[in-house]
Write a protein that holds these residues in place. Sequence first.
Motif, PDB file in Angstrom:
ATOM      1  N   GLU A  21       0.838  -1.198   0.000  1.00  0.00           N
ATOM      2  CA  GLU A  21       0.000   0.000   0.000  1.00  0.00           C
ATOM      3  C   GLU A  21       0.872   1.248   0.000  1.00  0.00           C
ATOM      4  N   PRO A  22       0.649   2.171  -0.935  1.00  0.00           N
ATOM      5  CA  PRO A  22       1.452   3.407  -0.942  1.00  0.00           C
ATOM      6  C   PRO A  22       1.154   4.258   0.284  1.00  0.00           C
ATOM      7  N   ALA A  23       2.143   5.010   0.689  1.00  0.00           N
ATOM      8  CA  ALA A  23       1.966   5.902   1.832  1.00  0.00           C
ATOM      9  C   ALA A  23       1.290   7.192   1.401  1.00  0.00           C
ATOM     10  N   GLY A  24       0.433   7.706   2.266  1.00  0.00           N
ATOM     11  CA  GLY A  24      -0.152   9.016   2.025  1.00  0.00           C
ATOM     12  C   GLY A  24       0.699  10.125   2.602  1.00  0.00           C
ATOM     13  N   VAL A  25       1.466   9.790   3.659  1.00  0.00           N
ATOM     14  CA  VAL A  25       2.343  10.756   4.319  1.00  0.00           C
ATOM     15  C   VAL A  25       3.686  10.083   4.568  1.00  0.00           C
ATOM     16  N   ARG A  26       4.744  10.804   4.276  1.00  0.00           N
ATOM     17  CA  ARG A  26       6.096  10.308   4.529  1.00  0.00           C
ATOM     18  C   ARG A  26       6.864  11.355   5.311  1.00  0.00           C
ATOM     19  N   ILE A  27       7.485  10.917   6.394  1.00  0.00           N
ATOM     20  CA  ILE A  27       8.257  11.823   7.250  1.00  0.00           C
ATOM     21  C   ILE A  27       9.690  11.314   7.330  1.00  0.00           C
ATOM     22  N   ARG A  28      10.623  12.207   7.137  1.00  0.00           N
ATOM     23  CA  ARG A  28      12.042  11.869   7.253  1.00  0.00           C
ATOM     24  C   ARG A  28      12.674  12.694   8.373  1.00  0.00           C
ATOM     25  N   ILE A  29      13.317  11.996   9.295  1.00  0.00           N
ATOM     26  CA  ILE A  29      14.112  12.640  10.339  1.00  0.00           C
ATOM     27  C   ILE A  29      15.573  12.405  10.002  1.00  0.00           C
ATOM     28  N   THR A  30      16.336  13.459   9.813  1.00  0.00           N
ATOM     29  CA  THR A  30      17.728  13.325   9.410  1.00  0.00           C
ATOM     30  C   THR A  30      18.642  13.305  10.626  1.00  0.00           C
ATOM     31  N   ASP A  31      19.928  13.057  10.368  1.00  0.00           N
ATOM     32  CA  ASP A  31      20.900  13.062  11.461  1.00  0.00           C
ATOM     33  C   ASP A  31      21.026  14.444  12.082  1.00  0.00           C
ATOM     34  N   ASN A  32      20.699  15.490  11.317  1.00  0.00           N
ATOM     35  CA  ASN A  32      20.671  16.833  11.910  1.00  0.00           C
ATOM     36  C   ASN A  32      19.556  16.960  12.943  1.00  0.00           C
ATOM     37  N   GLY A  33      18.452  16.271  12.700  1.00  0.00           N
ATOM     38  CA  GLY A  33      17.342  16.307  13.639  1.00  0.00           C
ATOM     39  C   GLY A  33      17.630  15.590  14.940  1.00  0.00           C
ATOM     40  N   LEU A  34      18.582  14.657  14.926  1.00  0.00           N
ATOM     41  CA  LEU A  34      18.918  13.933  16.153  1.00  0.00           C
ATOM     42  C   LEU A  34      19.580  14.830  17.188  1.00  0.00           C
ATOM     43  N   GLU A  35      20.202  15.901  16.741  1.00  0.00           N
ATOM     44  CA  GLU A  35      20.807  16.828  17.692  1.00  0.00           C
ATOM     45  C   GLU A  35      19.755  17.391  18.639  1.00  0.00           C
ATOM     46  N   MET A  36      18.548  17.554  18.125  1.00  0.00           N
ATOM     47  CA  MET A  36      17.463  18.078  18.941  1.00  0.00           C
ATOM     48  C   MET A  36      16.984  17.046  19.951  1.00  0.00           C
ATOM     49  N   LEU A  37      17.133  15.747  19.619  1.00  0.00           N
ATOM     50  CA  LEU A  37      16.663  14.682  20.492  1.00  0.00           C
ATOM     51  C   LEU A  37      17.746  14.174  21.445  1.00  0.00           C
ATOM     52  N   LYS A  38      18.996  14.511  21.175  1.00  0.00           N
ATOM     53  CA  LYS A  38      20.089  13.954  21.973  1.00  0.00           C
ATOM     54  C   LYS A  38      20.007  14.393  23.428  1.00  0.00           C
ATOM     55  N   TYR A  39      19.690  15.649  23.678  1.00  0.00           N
ATOM     56  CA  TYR A  39      19.629  16.141  25.051  1.00  0.00           C
ATOM     57  C   TYR A  39      18.541  15.424  25.828  1.00  0.00           C
ATOM     58  N   GLU A  40      17.347  15.269  25.219  1.00  0.00           N
ATOM     59  CA  GLU A  40      16.255  14.594  25.909  1.00  0.00           C
ATOM     60  C   GLU A  40      16.593  13.131  26.169  1.00  0.00           C
ATOM     61  N   THR A  41      17.260  12.482  25.217  1.00  0.00           N
ATOM     62  CA  THR A  41      17.666  11.089  25.408  1.00  0.00           C
ATOM     63  C   THR A  41      18.682  10.970  26.532  1.00  0.00           C
ATOM     64  N   GLN A  42      19.641  11.872  26.555  1.00  0.00           N
ATOM     65  CA  GLN A  42      20.644  11.864  27.606  1.00  0.00           C
ATOM     66  C   GLN A  42      20.008  12.103  28.974  1.00  0.00           C
ATOM     67  N   LYS A  43      19.072  13.024  29.038  1.00  0.00           N
ATOM     68  CA  LYS A  43      18.379  13.304  30.294  1.00  0.00           C
ATOM     69  C   LYS A  43      17.594  12.087  30.764  1.00  0.00           C
ATOM     70  N   PHE A  44      16.944  11.391  29.825  1.00  0.00           N
ATOM     71  CA  PHE A  44      16.180  10.194  30.175  1.00  0.00           C
ATOM     72  C   PHE A  44      17.098   9.099  30.713  1.00  0.00           C
ATOM     73  N   VAL A  45      18.251   8.893  30.060  1.00  0.00           N
ATOM     74  CA  VAL A  45      19.201   7.874  30.509  1.00  0.00           C
ATOM     75  C   VAL A  45      19.732   8.208  31.894  1.00  0.00           C
ATOM     76  N   GLU A  46      20.032   9.474  32.137  1.00  0.00           N
ATOM     77  CA  GLU A  46      20.527   9.881  33.456  1.00  0.00           C
ATOM     78  C   GLU A  46      19.501   9.609  34.542  1.00  0.00           C
ATOM     79  N   GLU A  47      18.223   9.872  34.266  1.00  0.00           N
ATOM     80  CA  GLU A  47      17.180   9.610  35.250  1.00  0.00           C
ATOM     81  C   GLU A  47      17.053   8.119  35.544  1.00  0.00           C
ATOM     82  N   GLU A  48      17.139   7.298  34.500  1.00  0.00           N
ATOM     83  CA  GLU A  48      17.016   5.858  34.704  1.00  0.00           C
ATOM     84  C   GLU A  48      18.208   5.296  35.477  1.00  0.00           C
ATOM     85  N   LEU A  49      19.406   5.764  35.158  1.00  0.00           N
ATOM     86  CA  LEU A  49      20.586   5.269  35.859  1.00  0.00           C
ATOM     87  C   LEU A  49      20.632   5.759  37.302  1.00  0.00           C
ATOM     88  N   SER A  50      20.051   6.928  37.561  1.00  0.00           N
ATOM     89  CA  SER A  50      20.035   7.446  38.930  1.00  0.00           C
ATOM     90  C   SER A  50      19.180   6.592  39.851  1.00  0.00           C
TER      91      SER A  50
END
Length: 317
Positions: A21-50
């Motif tokens: 089935e063809p997609a009606g919507v396609r979203i691409r997240i690039t490696d540049n977009g990961l910079e925005m998610l890295k801080y939140e991921t790091q914060k989440f890991v720190e909370e879990e390890l704490s």
Amino acid sequence: MVVYLWSLLLLVTMVTCNWVEPAGVRIRITDNGLEMLKYETQKFVEEELSNISIPEMEGKEGRFQYNITDVKIVELNLTHADLLFEPDLGLLFQVKDSSITLSFKRQLLYWFFYDTGTINASADGVNIHTALKLIRDELGRLQISNITCDANIAKMRADFSGTLGRVYRFLSTFLTTGMRFLLNQQICPALNDAALIHINSMLKTIPVRSALDSYIGIDYSLLRDPEVTSRGMDMHFRGMFYELANQNESLDNVAVAPEISEYDRMVYLALSEFFFDSGMFSYYKAGIFQMDIANDGMPKDMLMLLRATYLGPIMLL
């Protein structure tokens, strides 16, 4: 004739099985977009390890008896953390050359000397390598199907305080070796639970079909697993509108699937013709375009035109 029918049936079956089935919507997240998610991921890991729970340590070494309790992680210093795409897999979170500061209580007995106090310890050279495999679940939601984790601590040192701190400072090597082993054993299970239980539970609460207004809704479920390369991740959504009163009736998607060829920006969004066509079709089926106009509220020229348009074909027939 029978052979021909079987060949035709086999061909139809193969075409049906290979149809995607063809997609009606396609979203691409690039490696540049990961910079925005890295801080939140790091914060989440720190909370879990704490919140790591480290069991008590007790034992005997020569004439020394020891008991270590109330182990707490005081500080996490994940200075060299990175979030990357892992091709054909999903996401990769790495921590290199970081440190963890801990504190725990000690009870030490040497001959007739008994001493208690607090030990401050530091784990250096902390390295964590975590890979998450992203898939589509049976309802079309994003899920983490598997996680691979490898964690190790290069060295650990402890600072004793108290009356007999200098006397059995040589025990620090023995105690820190055991503590380093326990800490190594706790990091990956904590991250596994965080990904496979906590994050997946949160993802399961995200609906894939929702109402937009009192007439139509939208289906934005994933059609297949995300496509991951070293430069980005593409997600293919159904992107289909439907009538709320008759949700099983929908427009067939015969449009060309949307394409994205660039990686310069953080996020790309591509929509096919089906996205707009299904919206108009759903509003039409819901009757939103129907309108009743009384004769006295309609201009005479328009009334005459409608009558001529209606009666003309009848007269011709």
